[in-house]
Design an enzyme around this catalytic site. Structure first.
Site, mmCIF file in Angstrom:
data_model
loop_
_atom_site.group_PDB
_atom_site.id
_atom_site.type_symbol
_atom_site.label_atom_id
_atom_site.label_comp_id
_atom_site.label_asym_id
_atom_site.label_seq_id
_atom_site.Cartn_x
_atom_site.Cartn_y
_atom_site.Cartn_z
ATOM 1 N N SER A 40 -3.302 -7.560 2.563
ATOM 2 C CA SER A 40 -3.143 -7.560 3.751
ATOM 3 C C SER A 40 -3.757 -9.152 4.840
ATOM 4 O O SER A 40 -3.966 -9.551 5.619
ATOM 5 C CB SER A 40 -4.213 -6.773 4.290
ATOM 6 O OG SER A 40 -4.469 -5.400 3.765
ATOM 7 N N ARG A 98 -2.129 -6.215 -8.504
ATOM 8 C CA ARG A 98 -1.067 -6.843 -7.904
ATOM 9 C C ARG A 98 -0.973 -8.517 -9.175
ATOM 10 O O ARG A 98 -0.830 -7.716 -10.479
ATOM 11 C CB ARG A 98 -0.960 -7.756 -6.391
ATOM 12 C CG ARG A 98 -0.637 -6.507 -5.895
ATOM 13 C CD ARG A 98 -1.326 -7.273 -4.226
ATOM 14 N NE ARG A 98 -2.445 -7.038 -4.300
ATOM 15 C CZ ARG A 98 -3.661 -7.513 -3.319
ATOM 16 N NH1 ARG A 98 -2.846 -7.809 -2.438
ATOM 17 N NH2 ARG A 98 -4.402 -7.997 -3.452
ATOM 18 N N LYS A 144 -18.129 -5.965 7.845
ATOM 19 C CA LYS A 144 -17.111 -6.315 7.671
ATOM 20 C C LYS A 144 -16.783 -7.068 9.032
ATOM 21 O O LYS A 144 -16.603 -6.056 10.104
ATOM 22 C CB LYS A 144 -16.757 -5.716 6.975
ATOM 23 C CG LYS A 144 -15.647 -7.200 6.283
ATOM 24 C CD LYS A 144 -14.986 -6.546 4.135
ATOM 25 C CE LYS A 144 -13.881 -7.050 4.294
ATOM 26 N NZ LYS A 144 -12.880 -6.484 3.369
ATOM 27 N N HIS A 163 0.601 -1.616 -0.302
ATOM 28 C CA HIS A 163 -0.106 0.180 0.242
ATOM 29 C C HIS A 163 0.643 1.265 -0.017
ATOM 30 O O HIS A 163 0.793 2.116 -1.032
ATOM 31 C CB HIS A 163 -0.921 -0.363 1.709
ATOM 32 C CG HIS A 163 -1.695 -0.535 0.859
ATOM 33 N ND1 HIS A 163 -1.989 -1.698 2.465
ATOM 34 C CD2 HIS A 163 -3.198 -1.772 0.488
ATOM 35 C CE1 HIS A 163 -3.299 -2.746 2.304
ATOM 36 N NE2 HIS A 163 -3.474 -2.680 0.904
HETATM 37 O O1 PNS Z 1 -9.012 -3.265 0.581
HETATM 38 P P1 PNS Z 1 -10.496 -3.085 -0.461
HETATM 39 O O2 PNS Z 1 -11.746 -3.757 1.096
HETATM 40 O O3 PNS Z 1 -10.557 -4.147 -1.259
HETATM 41 O O4 PNS Z 1 -11.489 -2.080 -0.689
HETATM 42 C C1 PNS Z 1 -12.422 -1.799 -1.572
HETATM 43 C C2 PNS Z 1 -13.740 -0.437 -1.187
HETATM 44 C C3 PNS Z 1 -13.485 0.209 -0.007
HETATM 45 C C4 PNS Z 1 -12.307 0.238 -2.616
HETATM 46 C C5 PNS Z 1 -14.959 -0.369 -2.266
HETATM 47 O O5 PNS Z 1 -15.499 -1.662 -1.499
HETATM 48 C C6 PNS Z 1 -15.468 0.725 -1.923
HETATM 49 O O6 PNS Z 1 -15.060 1.851 -2.928
HETATM 50 N N1 PNS Z 1 -16.812 0.206 -1.453
HETATM 51 C C7 PNS Z 1 -17.218 1.763 -0.956
HETATM 52 C C8 PNS Z 1 -18.659 1.102 -1.740
HETATM 53 C C9 PNS Z 1 -19.285 1.404 -2.845
HETATM 54 O O7 PNS Z 1 -18.917 2.426 -3.639
HETATM 55 N N2 PNS Z 1 -19.597 0.607 -4.197
HETATM 56 C C10 PNS Z 1 -19.884 0.945 -5.515
HETATM 57 C C11 PNS Z 1 -18.602 0.371 -6.133
HETATM 58 S S1 PNS Z 1 -17.701 -1.021 -5.835
#
Ligand code: PNS
Length: 166
Positions: free
Chosen positions: A129, A91, A42, A18
């Site tokens: 992670s 990745r 979650k 990150h």
């Molecule tokens: O590190 P992660 O868990 O892969 O991140 C996921 C994240 C936070 C980027 C994604 O779940 C997100 O943007 N959630 C916010 C809700 C949203 O906007 N959803 C619609 C687009 S998929």
């Protein structure tokens, strides 16, 4: 005009992969806002406050970075913050489908916001992670994959890691 990107994620916990993306994102944007999604549904290893604190500490020497948390839609948060881009790291191939789906959904939701992918550095290609937590839980050595502060926090959570494992 200041170019702002949002780097969203769970950061449970922040990894060296990150940090590499933030460092490189700063070469493209004036400001990178690292934003943790507040997701009560979650289960996380580290509570939100700890994840924010770890990010803030690990990023304190980076100029042009801010750490924040958000709830609701990412594109709404991005436009509230005046950001024009969402920054994500890619990745191995396995990331692609999920990232592609998210990027297309976000584009559909707000066409003004572009998703920018940075290829992860080779060193971090298998760093995530989840895999770090999995290894640390059973005492696997994750040194070098996370910043020292995060390693300390993982040792606090997983006594097997403190004993050097196995
Ligand atoms: O590190 P992660 O868990 O892969 O991140 C996921 C994240 C936070 C980027 C994604 O779940 C997100 O943007 N959630 C916010 C809700 C949203 O906007 N959803 C619609 C687009 S998929």
């Amino acid at each position: 005009m200041e170019r702002i990107a949002i780097y969203p994620g769970s950061f449970d916990p922040v990894t060296n992969g990150h940090l590499d993306i933030v460092r490189r994102g700063l070469k493209l944007f004036d400001r990178v806002v690292v934003a943790i999604l507040i997701n009560p549904k979650k289960q996380f290893l580290f509570p939100l406050e700890d994840r924010l604190e770890m990010l803030r500490t690990c990023l304190q020497d980076f100029s042009g970075v801010e750490v924040d948390a958000f709830d609701g839609l990412l594109v709404d948060y991005a436009s509230r913050r005046g950001a024009t881009a969402i920054l994500r790291g890619l990745r191995a191939l396995s990331d692609f489908e999920y990232e592609f789906q998210m990027a297309l959904m976000n584009r559909r939701l707000d066409r003004e916001i572009q998703t920018v992918f940075l290829m992860t550095g080779m060193r971090w290609i298998y760093t995530s992670s989840s895999i770090i937590k999995e290894a640390a839980q059973f005492g696997g050595d994750v040194q070098g994959m996370v910043p020292p502060m995060v390693l300390d926090r993982l040792r606090g959570k997983f006594p097997a890691l403190d004993r050097g494992g196995r």
